[in-house]
Design a protein around this motif. Sequence first.
Motif, PDB file in Angstrom:
ATOM      1  N   VAL A 129      88.885  70.606  63.678  1.00 38.34           N
ATOM      2  CA  VAL A 129      88.181  69.379  63.326  1.00 38.34           C
ATOM      3  C   VAL A 129      87.131  69.743  62.294  1.00 38.34           C
ATOM      4  CG1 VAL A 129      86.758  67.489  64.174  1.00 38.34           C
ATOM      5  CG2 VAL A 129      88.509  68.474  65.653  1.00 38.34           C
ATOM      6  N   THR A 130      86.975  68.877  61.286  1.00 41.29           N
ATOM      7  CA  THR A 130      85.965  69.150  60.272  1.00 41.29           C
ATOM      8  C   THR A 130      85.515  67.851  59.637  1.00 41.29           C
ATOM      9  OG1 THR A 130      85.414  70.551  58.393  1.00 41.29           O
ATOM     10  CG2 THR A 130      87.557  69.484  58.327  1.00 41.29           C
ATOM     11  N   ILE A 131      84.449  67.918  58.878  1.00 46.73           N
ATOM     12  CA  ILE A 131      83.988  66.754  58.121  1.00 46.73           C
ATOM     13  C   ILE A 131      83.695  67.185  56.705  1.00 46.73           C
ATOM     14  CG2 ILE A 131      81.628  67.088  59.006  1.00 46.73           C
ATOM     15  CD1 ILE A 131      81.215  64.043  58.645  1.00 46.73           C
ATOM     16  N   ASP A 132      84.277  66.460  55.743  1.00 43.97           N
ATOM     17  CA  ASP A 132      84.057  66.788  54.341  1.00 43.97           C
ATOM     18  C   ASP A 132      84.644  65.700  53.451  1.00 43.97           C
ATOM     19  OD1 ASP A 132      84.079  68.607  51.776  1.00 43.97           O
ATOM     20  OD2 ASP A 132      83.075  69.740  53.343  1.00 43.97           O
ATOM     21  N   TYR A 133      84.689  65.973  52.145  1.00 46.60           N
ATOM     22  CA  TYR A 133      85.333  65.035  51.233  1.00 46.60           C
ATOM     23  C   TYR A 133      86.795  64.901  51.621  1.00 46.60           C
ATOM     24  CZ  TYR A 133      81.249  65.116  48.338  1.00 46.60           C
ATOM     25  OH  TYR A 133      79.978  64.979  47.895  1.00 46.60           O
ATOM     26  N   TYR A 134      87.231  63.679  51.700  1.00 41.33           N
ATOM     27  CA  TYR A 134      88.573  63.494  52.188  1.00 41.33           C
ATOM     28  C   TYR A 134      89.638  64.093  51.277  1.00 41.33           C
ATOM     29  CZ  TYR A 134      92.569  62.053  54.522  1.00 41.33           C
ATOM     30  OH  TYR A 134      93.746  62.123  55.176  1.00 41.33           O
ATOM     31  N   ASN A 135      89.374  64.135  49.988  1.00 40.35           N
ATOM     32  CA  ASN A 135      90.418  64.646  49.089  1.00 40.35           C
ATOM     33  C   ASN A 135      90.712  66.124  49.309  1.00 40.35           C
ATOM     34  OD1 ASN A 135      88.163  65.705  47.972  1.00 40.35           O
ATOM     35  ND2 ASN A 135      88.369  64.697  45.984  1.00 40.35           N
ATOM     36  N   ARG A 136      89.903  66.767  50.133  1.00 37.52           N
ATOM     37  CA  ARG A 136      90.168  68.166  50.475  1.00 37.52           C
ATOM     38  C   ARG A 136      91.460  68.320  51.279  1.00 37.52           C
ATOM     39  NH1 ARG A 136      87.054  72.749  49.084  1.00 37.52           N
ATOM     40  NH2 ARG A 136      85.267  71.916  47.997  1.00 37.52           N
ATOM     41  N   THR A 137      91.874  67.252  51.958  1.00 31.60           N
ATOM     42  CA  THR A 137      93.094  67.350  52.764  1.00 31.60           C
ATOM     43  C   THR A 137      94.268  67.781  51.899  1.00 31.60           C
ATOM     44  OG1 THR A 137      93.293  64.996  52.438  1.00 31.60           O
ATOM     45  CG2 THR A 137      92.582  65.724  54.610  1.00 31.60           C
ATOM     46  N   ASN A 138      94.289  67.325  50.667  1.00 28.61           N
ATOM     47  CA  ASN A 138      95.369  67.716  49.756  1.00 28.61           C
ATOM     48  C   ASN A 138      95.513  69.221  49.695  1.00 28.61           C
ATOM     49  OD1 ASN A 138      96.588  65.493  48.863  1.00 28.61           O
ATOM     50  ND2 ASN A 138      95.573  65.414  46.864  1.00 28.61           N
ATOM     51  N   MET A 139      94.384  69.876  49.428  1.00 34.27           N
ATOM     52  CA  MET A 139      94.387  71.324  49.288  1.00 34.27           C
ATOM     53  C   MET A 139      94.739  71.982  50.618  1.00 34.27           C
ATOM     54  SD  MET A 139      92.308  74.151  49.891  1.00 34.27           S
ATOM     55  CE  MET A 139      90.631  73.548  50.077  1.00 34.27           C
ATOM     56  N   PHE A 140      94.102  71.498  51.686  1.00 32.42           N
ATOM     57  CA  PHE A 140      94.320  72.102  52.999  1.00 32.42           C
ATOM     58  C   PHE A 140      95.773  71.957  53.445  1.00 32.42           C
ATOM     59  CE2 PHE A 140      89.625  71.675  53.987  1.00 32.42           C
ATOM     60  CZ  PHE A 140      89.429  73.036  53.944  1.00 32.42           C
ATOM     61  N   ASN A 141      96.315  70.742  53.314  1.00 28.88           N
ATOM     62  CA  ASN A 141      97.680  70.543  53.774  1.00 28.88           C
ATOM     63  C   ASN A 141      98.660  71.373  52.968  1.00 28.88           C
ATOM     64  OD1 ASN A 141      97.195  68.889  55.959  1.00 28.88           O
ATOM     65  ND2 ASN A 141      97.085  67.050  54.684  1.00 28.88           N
ATOM     66  N   GLY A 142      98.367  71.533  51.676  1.00 31.71           N
ATOM     67  CA  GLY A 142      99.212  72.401  50.855  1.00 31.71           C
ATOM     68  C   GLY A 142      99.261  73.806  51.430  1.00 31.71           C
ATOM     69  N   ALA A 143      98.078  74.325  51.767  1.00 27.32           N
ATOM     70  CA  ALA A 143      98.001  75.699  52.273  1.00 27.32           C
ATOM     71  C   ALA A 143      98.553  75.803  53.695  1.00 27.32           C
ATOM     72  CB  ALA A 143      96.557  76.184  52.234  1.00 27.32           C
ATOM     73  N   LEU A 144      98.276  74.781  54.508  1.00 31.21           N
ATOM     74  CA  LEU A 144      98.703  74.821  55.915  1.00 31.21           C
ATOM     75  C   LEU A 144     100.221  74.750  56.055  1.00 31.21           C
ATOM     76  CD1 LEU A 144      96.063  72.474  57.595  1.00 31.21           C
ATOM     77  CD2 LEU A 144      96.430  74.872  58.149  1.00 31.21           C
ATOM     78  N   THR A 145     100.853  73.890  55.252  1.00 29.06           N
ATOM     79  CA  THR A 145     102.294  73.700  55.414  1.00 29.06           C
ATOM     80  C   THR A 145     103.082  74.900  54.908  1.00 29.06           C
ATOM     81  OG1 THR A 145     102.172  72.397  53.395  1.00 29.06           O
ATOM     82  CG2 THR A 145     102.384  71.187  55.466  1.00 29.06           C
ATOM     83  N   GLU A 146     102.447  75.773  54.147  1.00 29.01           N
ATOM     84  CA  GLU A 146     103.146  76.985  53.721  1.00 29.01           C
ATOM     85  C   GLU A 146     103.547  77.811  54.942  1.00 29.01           C
ATOM     86  OE1 GLU A 146     101.099  79.425  50.863  1.00 29.01           O
ATOM     87  OE2 GLU A 146     101.090  77.747  49.444  1.00 29.01           O
ATOM     88  N   GLU A 147     102.675  77.835  55.930  1.00 27.94           N
ATOM     89  CA  GLU A 147     102.925  78.619  57.138  1.00 27.94           C
ATOM     90  C   GLU A 147     103.702  77.799  58.156  1.00 27.94           C
ATOM     91  OE1 GLU A 147     100.631  81.528  58.661  1.00 27.94           O
ATOM     92  OE2 GLU A 147     101.014  82.289  56.644  1.00 27.94           O
ATOM     93  N   ASN A 148     103.287  76.558  58.293  1.00 28.04           N
ATOM     94  CA  ASN A 148     103.828  75.710  59.341  1.00 28.04           C
ATOM     95  C   ASN A 148     104.106  74.331  58.749  1.00 28.04           C
ATOM     96  OD1 ASN A 148     104.208  74.033  61.481  1.00 28.04           O
ATOM     97  ND2 ASN A 148     102.171  74.343  62.389  1.00 28.04           N
ATOM     98  N   PRO A 149     105.383  74.019  58.532  1.00 30.55           N
ATOM     99  CA  PRO A 149     105.718  72.766  57.824  1.00 30.55           C
ATOM    100  C   PRO A 149     105.239  71.512  58.547  1.00 30.55           C
ATOM    101  CG  PRO A 149     107.699  73.955  58.559  1.00 30.55           C
ATOM    102  CD  PRO A 149     106.547  74.840  58.841  1.00 30.55           C
ATOM    103  N   ASP A 150     104.969  71.612  59.838  1.00 31.60           N
ATOM    104  CA  ASP A 150     104.537  70.426  60.583  1.00 31.60           C
ATOM    105  C   ASP A 150     103.033  70.202  60.514  1.00 31.60           C
ATOM    106  OD1 ASP A 150     107.098  69.897  61.387  1.00 31.60           O
ATOM    107  OD2 ASP A 150     106.944  71.221  63.140  1.00 31.60           O
ATOM    108  N   ALA A 151     102.295  71.183  60.038  1.00 29.49           N
ATOM    109  CA  ALA A 151     100.835  71.087  60.055  1.00 29.49           C
ATOM    110  C   ALA A 151     100.362  69.881  59.258  1.00 29.49           C
ATOM    111  CB  ALA A 151     100.235  72.355  59.480  1.00 29.49           C
TER     112      ALA A 151
END
Lengths: 269, 532
Positions: free
Chosen positions: B312-334
């Motif tokens: 859980v975190t709080i920040d600028y919402y557009n950060r999800t783009n970057m995070f999801n890009g990095a997260l799905t590399e390891e786990n496509p469901d993330a």
Amino acid sequence: MWGVTIAFKKYSPFLGYWGSPWVGLKYFRMFFESKDAFRIIRNTFLLSFYSLLFGFPAPIILALILNEVRNSRFKKLVQTITYMPHFISTVVVVSMLFMFLSPTTGIINRVLESLGMEKINFMGSSEWFRPIYVISGIWQGVGWGSIIYLAAISKVDIQLYDSAVIDGANKFRQILHITIPCIVPTIISLLILNMGRILSVGFEKVFLMQSPIIYETSDVIQTFVYRQGLQNANFSYATAIGLFENIIGLVFVVSTNFIAKRVGETSLW
Amino acid sequence: MRGFVCILMAFVFVIAFAACDNQDNAPAEETQEADTKAPATDAAQTDESTDAEEPDEPQKLFEETETLTILCTSHPSYPYSEDMWVFNAVEDAANVELNMIAVLDNFDDKFNVQMASGDLPDIIYGRFSHCNQYYDQGAYVSLSENIDKMPNVKAYMDSDERYEQYFNVAYAMPDGETYMLPWTGNELILNKIGWMFRKDIFDLNGLEEFSTDEEMYETLKDLKEIYPESYPLSFRKGVGQLHFIAPSYGTADTAYYDFENDDWKYGPISDEFKTMVMFYNKLYEEDLIPPDFLSFSTGTWENTIITSSAFVTIDYYNRTNMFNGALTEENPDALLAYTPGPKGSTLPEGEERILLKSGFRDQGAMVCNTDNQENAIKYLDWLFTDEATWLVSWGIEGETFEMVDDRPQPILDDGETVAVKYGIGSDGLALRRNGNDFGVDGLKEYVDAVYASEDIEQEDYNPIIFLKYTPQQQEVVSTVGTEIETYVQETISKFLVGEKDFSEWDSYVAEVESMGLDEYLAVLTEAYDAVK
């Protein structure tokens, strides 16, 4: 030098040095009346003092030890390794500190944990700030600093050692009665120069290591000047504090020089 | 020995001559090149236009290439580079050479240094406070005086009443002049702050989204039990992030205007603030927040999310783009997804103060008092044309986007964003944008959620008040204000990690009050009365 005048003016970049109105000692008064003044002077002084106390002898000791090493390949290896950190930029050094000392992933805390000790939040506790600053400072500078002492030691006349050996002096006695007295002028000169910087700790490193929770020990004159001068554009206020710092530095150099002259006949002038 | 010296001298001379030769040749070659090139390109252009037979090809803004120096911020996720498509497109379209001073970190420092050095850029993209700092010293050109030279801005003001209000009222300084062209990116969804959570992890463990702080506490505890190695809640900037959390407790981490009681209040000494700090202290004590969160850099925080050691975190919402890009590399469901977030226990029943707009609402562009001001004004005015707006918001049809169902769709490969690929959305360009359409790719779910929660218009609870300080007031704000702020940040940090006990809260409040809080609030009241 003209820049100094803005400490006594309310400086505005668009009015210039001449156009800005004089305010006298207003900013000096403001600084000494502020709640932070005592704390940041104390922090700056203590941080420098500890750096000097522990950091100044370190390269001398290293040089003395290295001088006794007979295996020249080992000596060169040690020298190379010890002065390597001098070439690492402060930003990298501080990131390394954060990494190694992290309470969750840092190697130091992992070791502490495996030894059954409590984890320590090094970068987030004010009592750890000074030790970390000083120790990492020694690590950064010890090898580089030892070069000048090694050079001074190499100038010591071999005959002195030979006669000491005949007098029955062992290695330790030779160091104590020949090597050290011979490099004292170098030590004194460097000490005087270092005294002048007693109030100027490296801004970069403190700033990078700092977070509000450790202001108690880490807020120093330079970081205060940065907040006032660059972040808030109080150029005059920042200059006044900077000027104060320099005057203290000058006093320290002159007095150390005076003492050195009296006590040991070695001085800068 | 003499022979050696002679050879040495000869050698030096040869080198010296060679150097001179080089110096003489170099510019000559360049001019030659330029000379031969210029007519060639001209010819090519005329050829093209005659071939295409387009007599009404739009005239470029400047007949001859003009250079403009622009000081602006640079976004950390897509930092400015000369090669960015959008900057080249603008340079081409307006026949201008943009000399961008794009500042990645510590913009205020760079801005103050630039101003103090007297080496002014032609245009500054900054915040209202930057206008406040130097307007009375003659640093900027009055735009209200030059409004006749900006027909496109005028036309835009006629079409948008709010923009006209901003320009003529909110941004007008005490001397009656407006020095700053407001930026209309205000309502940009992407710039919003919001709570985010790992939807996949929550679903996997049958956890529900939380809507109050107590619910969040329980959920975080559950997460900690399932993943004992993790610190489920993580945010960057340490105590600075309370800025975004405080409104959900009905307070602020700075001085704020209480509209109900018509009064300036200092948030960090309020009881609401204390409740919030106590709550986060509890999370900290129970290892639900990383032990070193107060010294987190943006990078460390990003790591906690990417390595799934925080959920859980709080920040600028557009950060999800970057995070999801990095997260799905390891786990496509993330999936890191938007959630309305926890409501503070001190917030009155029925009130929603969760989603914050970004602090960018007071941004704009200023023209500096340089020899180039006429061109700078002309260029800024051009940015308000439909052509320029379209160009900086979407690019060129067929090149950067294509129309699908009357909506522009960016041409992107998987994992790319318009910002990184084309530079669209970079700071230092757009003043008028295509509203909320911009860059919503990949964020549809979030946008829908925002619209559904009707949070989009939140002007009423946390409006930006454009305070205009006289030089004397400015000094109080920057000295007394800064001193208090430093002390508050430090002390609140200590409360958060339990270094200070809450029994000391009252003495903390007394200390803040003794530091000149009344003087500071009086200045704010005075400045506010002047603009009310």
